[in-house]
Design a protein around this motif. Sequence first.
Motif, PDB file in Angstrom:
ATOM      1  N   LEU A 138       6.211  -3.351 -10.390  1.00  0.00           N
ATOM      2  CA  LEU A 138       6.220  -4.501 -11.297  1.00  0.00           C
ATOM      3  C   LEU A 138       6.370  -5.819 -10.558  1.00  0.00           C
ATOM      4  O   LEU A 138       5.915  -6.856 -11.040  1.00  0.00           O
ATOM      5  CB  LEU A 138       7.356  -4.348 -12.315  1.00  0.00           C
ATOM      6  N   THR A 139       6.999  -5.789  -9.398  1.00  0.00           N
ATOM      7  CA  THR A 139       7.232  -7.034  -8.650  1.00  0.00           C
ATOM      8  C   THR A 139       6.187  -7.275  -7.558  1.00  0.00           C
ATOM      9  O   THR A 139       6.315  -8.220  -6.795  1.00  0.00           O
ATOM     10  CB  THR A 139       8.629  -7.028  -8.015  1.00  0.00           C
ATOM     11  N   MET A 140       5.165  -6.415  -7.497  1.00  0.00           N
ATOM     12  CA  MET A 140       4.121  -6.631  -6.496  1.00  0.00           C
ATOM     13  C   MET A 140       3.398  -7.940  -6.793  1.00  0.00           C
ATOM     14  O   MET A 140       2.937  -8.167  -7.906  1.00  0.00           O
ATOM     15  CB  MET A 140       3.117  -5.474  -6.490  1.00  0.00           C
TER      16      MET A 140
ATOM     17  N   GLY B 159      -4.913  -0.666  -7.035  1.00  0.00           N
ATOM     18  CA  GLY B 159      -4.267   0.642  -7.017  1.00  0.00           C
ATOM     19  C   GLY B 159      -2.956   0.621  -7.769  1.00  0.00           C
ATOM     20  O   GLY B 159      -2.616   1.560  -8.502  1.00  0.00           O
ATOM     21  N   ARG B 160      -2.222  -0.457  -7.625  1.00  0.00           N
ATOM     22  CA  ARG B 160      -0.962  -0.634  -8.353  1.00  0.00           C
ATOM     23  C   ARG B 160      -1.203  -0.633  -9.855  1.00  0.00           C
ATOM     24  O   ARG B 160      -0.496   0.031 -10.622  1.00  0.00           O
ATOM     25  CB  ARG B 160      -0.319  -1.939  -7.914  1.00  0.00           C
ATOM     26  N   CYS B 161      -2.222  -1.349 -10.298  1.00  0.00           N
ATOM     27  CA  CYS B 161      -2.503  -1.433 -11.735  1.00  0.00           C
ATOM     28  C   CYS B 161      -2.943  -0.082 -12.290  1.00  0.00           C
ATOM     29  O   CYS B 161      -2.525   0.315 -13.383  1.00  0.00           O
ATOM     30  CB  CYS B 161      -3.559  -2.503 -12.002  1.00  0.00           C
ATOM     31  N   ASN B 162      -3.781   0.636 -11.547  1.00  0.00           N
ATOM     32  CA  ASN B 162      -4.226   1.949 -12.006  1.00  0.00           C
ATOM     33  C   ASN B 162      -3.052   2.919 -12.124  1.00  0.00           C
ATOM     34  O   ASN B 162      -2.929   3.659 -13.101  1.00  0.00           O
ATOM     35  CB  ASN B 162      -5.274   2.515 -11.041  1.00  0.00           C
ATOM     36  N   THR B 163      -2.177   2.898 -11.125  1.00  0.00           N
ATOM     37  CA  THR B 163      -1.027   3.799 -11.131  1.00  0.00           C
ATOM     38  C   THR B 163      -0.047   3.441 -12.242  1.00  0.00           C
ATOM     39  O   THR B 163       0.468   4.308 -12.952  1.00  0.00           O
ATOM     40  CB  THR B 163      -0.318   3.753  -9.768  1.00  0.00           C
ATOM     41  N   LEU B 164       0.190   2.137 -12.400  1.00  0.00           N
ATOM     42  CA  LEU B 164       1.120   1.681 -13.426  1.00  0.00           C
ATOM     43  C   LEU B 164       0.595   2.020 -14.821  1.00  0.00           C
ATOM     44  O   LEU B 164       1.365   2.421 -15.714  1.00  0.00           O
ATOM     45  CB  LEU B 164       1.316   0.174 -13.278  1.00  0.00           C
ATOM     46  N   SER B 165      -0.715   1.897 -15.019  1.00  0.00           N
ATOM     47  CA  SER B 165      -1.288   2.217 -16.330  1.00  0.00           C
ATOM     48  C   SER B 165      -1.096   3.692 -16.662  1.00  0.00           C
ATOM     49  O   SER B 165      -0.856   4.060 -17.823  1.00  0.00           O
ATOM     50  CB  SER B 165      -2.778   1.865 -16.356  1.00  0.00           C
ATOM     51  N   TRP B 166      -1.206   4.553 -15.645  1.00  0.00           N
ATOM     52  CA  TRP B 166      -1.001   5.984 -15.862  1.00  0.00           C
ATOM     53  C   TRP B 166       0.418   6.250 -16.375  1.00  0.00           C
ATOM     54  O   TRP B 166       0.633   7.044 -17.288  1.00  0.00           O
ATOM     55  CB  TRP B 166      -1.256   6.742 -14.560  1.00  0.00           C
TER      56      TRP B 166
ATOM     57  N   ILE C  34       0.838  -1.202   0.000  1.00  0.00           N
ATOM     58  CA  ILE C  34       0.000   0.000   0.000  1.00  0.00           C
ATOM     59  C   ILE C  34       0.871   1.250   0.000  1.00  0.00           C
ATOM     60  O   ILE C  34       0.588   2.232  -0.709  1.00  0.00           O
ATOM     61  CB  ILE C  34      -0.946  -0.016   1.213  1.00  0.00           C
ATOM     62  N   PHE C  35       1.954   1.232   0.773  1.00  0.00           N
ATOM     63  CA  PHE C  35       2.868   2.378   0.819  1.00  0.00           C
ATOM     64  C   PHE C  35       3.523   2.608  -0.551  1.00  0.00           C
ATOM     65  O   PHE C  35       3.676   3.755  -0.992  1.00  0.00           O
ATOM     66  CB  PHE C  35       3.935   2.139   1.884  1.00  0.00           C
ATOM     67  N   THR C  36       3.882   1.525  -1.226  1.00  0.00           N
ATOM     68  CA  THR C  36       4.476   1.647  -2.566  1.00  0.00           C
ATOM     69  C   THR C  36       3.505   2.314  -3.529  1.00  0.00           C
ATOM     70  O   THR C  36       3.885   3.211  -4.303  1.00  0.00           O
ATOM     71  CB  THR C  36       4.868   0.258  -3.099  1.00  0.00           C
ATOM     72  N   VAL C  37       2.237   1.888  -3.494  1.00  0.00           N
ATOM     73  CA  VAL C  37       1.230   2.487  -4.373  1.00  0.00           C
ATOM     74  C   VAL C  37       1.027   3.961  -4.026  1.00  0.00           C
ATOM     75  O   VAL C  37       0.875   4.813  -4.908  1.00  0.00           O
ATOM     76  CB  VAL C  37      -0.097   1.714  -4.293  1.00  0.00           C
ATOM     77  N   LEU C  38       1.027   4.285  -2.734  1.00  0.00           N
ATOM     78  CA  LEU C  38       0.906   5.678  -2.318  1.00  0.00           C
ATOM     79  C   LEU C  38       2.067   6.518  -2.855  1.00  0.00           C
ATOM     80  O   LEU C  38       1.869   7.635  -3.341  1.00  0.00           O
ATOM     81  CB  LEU C  38       0.879   5.773  -0.784  1.00  0.00           C
TER      82      LEU C  38
ATOM     83  N   ILE D 274      10.211   4.050  -8.560  1.00  0.00           N
ATOM     84  CA  ILE D 274       9.266   3.160  -7.875  1.00  0.00           C
ATOM     85  C   ILE D 274       8.823   2.014  -8.780  1.00  0.00           C
ATOM     86  O   ILE D 274       8.334   0.988  -8.316  1.00  0.00           O
ATOM     87  CB  ILE D 274       8.046   3.977  -7.402  1.00  0.00           C
ATOM     88  N   LEU D 275       9.023   2.174 -10.096  1.00  0.00           N
ATOM     89  CA  LEU D 275       8.523   1.204 -11.072  1.00  0.00           C
ATOM     90  C   LEU D 275       8.900  -0.246 -10.751  1.00  0.00           C
ATOM     91  O   LEU D 275       8.035  -1.124 -10.811  1.00  0.00           O
ATOM     92  CB  LEU D 275       8.995   1.589 -12.471  1.00  0.00           C
ATOM     93  N   PRO D 276      10.168  -0.555 -10.402  1.00  0.00           N
ATOM     94  CA  PRO D 276      10.492  -1.970 -10.108  1.00  0.00           C
ATOM     95  C   PRO D 276       9.643  -2.568  -8.992  1.00  0.00           C
ATOM     96  O   PRO D 276       9.243  -3.730  -9.065  1.00  0.00           O
ATOM     97  CB  PRO D 276      11.975  -1.904  -9.720  1.00  0.00           C
TER      98      PRO D 276
END
Length: 214
Positions: free
Chosen positions: A127-129, A140-147, A101-105, A122-124
């Motif tokens: 990707l490894t979540m 949240g990770r997927c939404n952020t990564l897509s952005w 959760i902290f990583t996504v934040l 933060i990308l690595p």
Amino acid sequence: GWFSEHGHLAEAVRHAVQAGDVEAAADIVEACANDLLANGNLSQVATLLQGLPQEQAAERIGLQLVMAHLHLYARDFQALHQSMTHLHSQYARLDGTQRHIFTVLQASWALCRDATAAMMAILPALLTMPADADDFAYSGRCNTLSWLYMYKGEFEQARAVLEEGERLQGSPRRSLLGRCLSGMSLALEGRMTQAEHLYREVLEEAEARGVGYL
């Protein structure tokens, strides 16, 4: 205890605090906060947190993460910066789910600041979540990564990540956000008719679900 078991959370917290059992009050808030956030009940989360003594909320990592989300949604970046600095200093205390959760934040905050270098750093971690991370963190990770992929002009990759983030038991609010992002990727790619169709679907569903979703 009765109020808590029957879903009257504000009353449960208030009675626990008045009875002098602030630990029980904090337990109630911490147990329900992520689900409330995922379902868009931001005002209810804020009300529950306000019902706790300030020092109690400050002591709990889980509640600090919830407060950081509220600052993010409110775009109160000064308060968010303070929360993130505190959480970073307490990183060793975070469990696996809390670290996700902290990583996504961190990624969301970097995007809000248009801090591309910070986002790439933060990308690595994104990707490894692991796929078995809880729905709140993973979607949240997927939404952020897509952005990030859209920012790089990789629209197909952005939509693939968003589809990966859809889960049968996932957060309805995050799902709507993900579909909005899919619409954004189509619009940025010039596929305006498809984007409009998707946006209208999302808007109708959000309206049906109420203010928290709008």
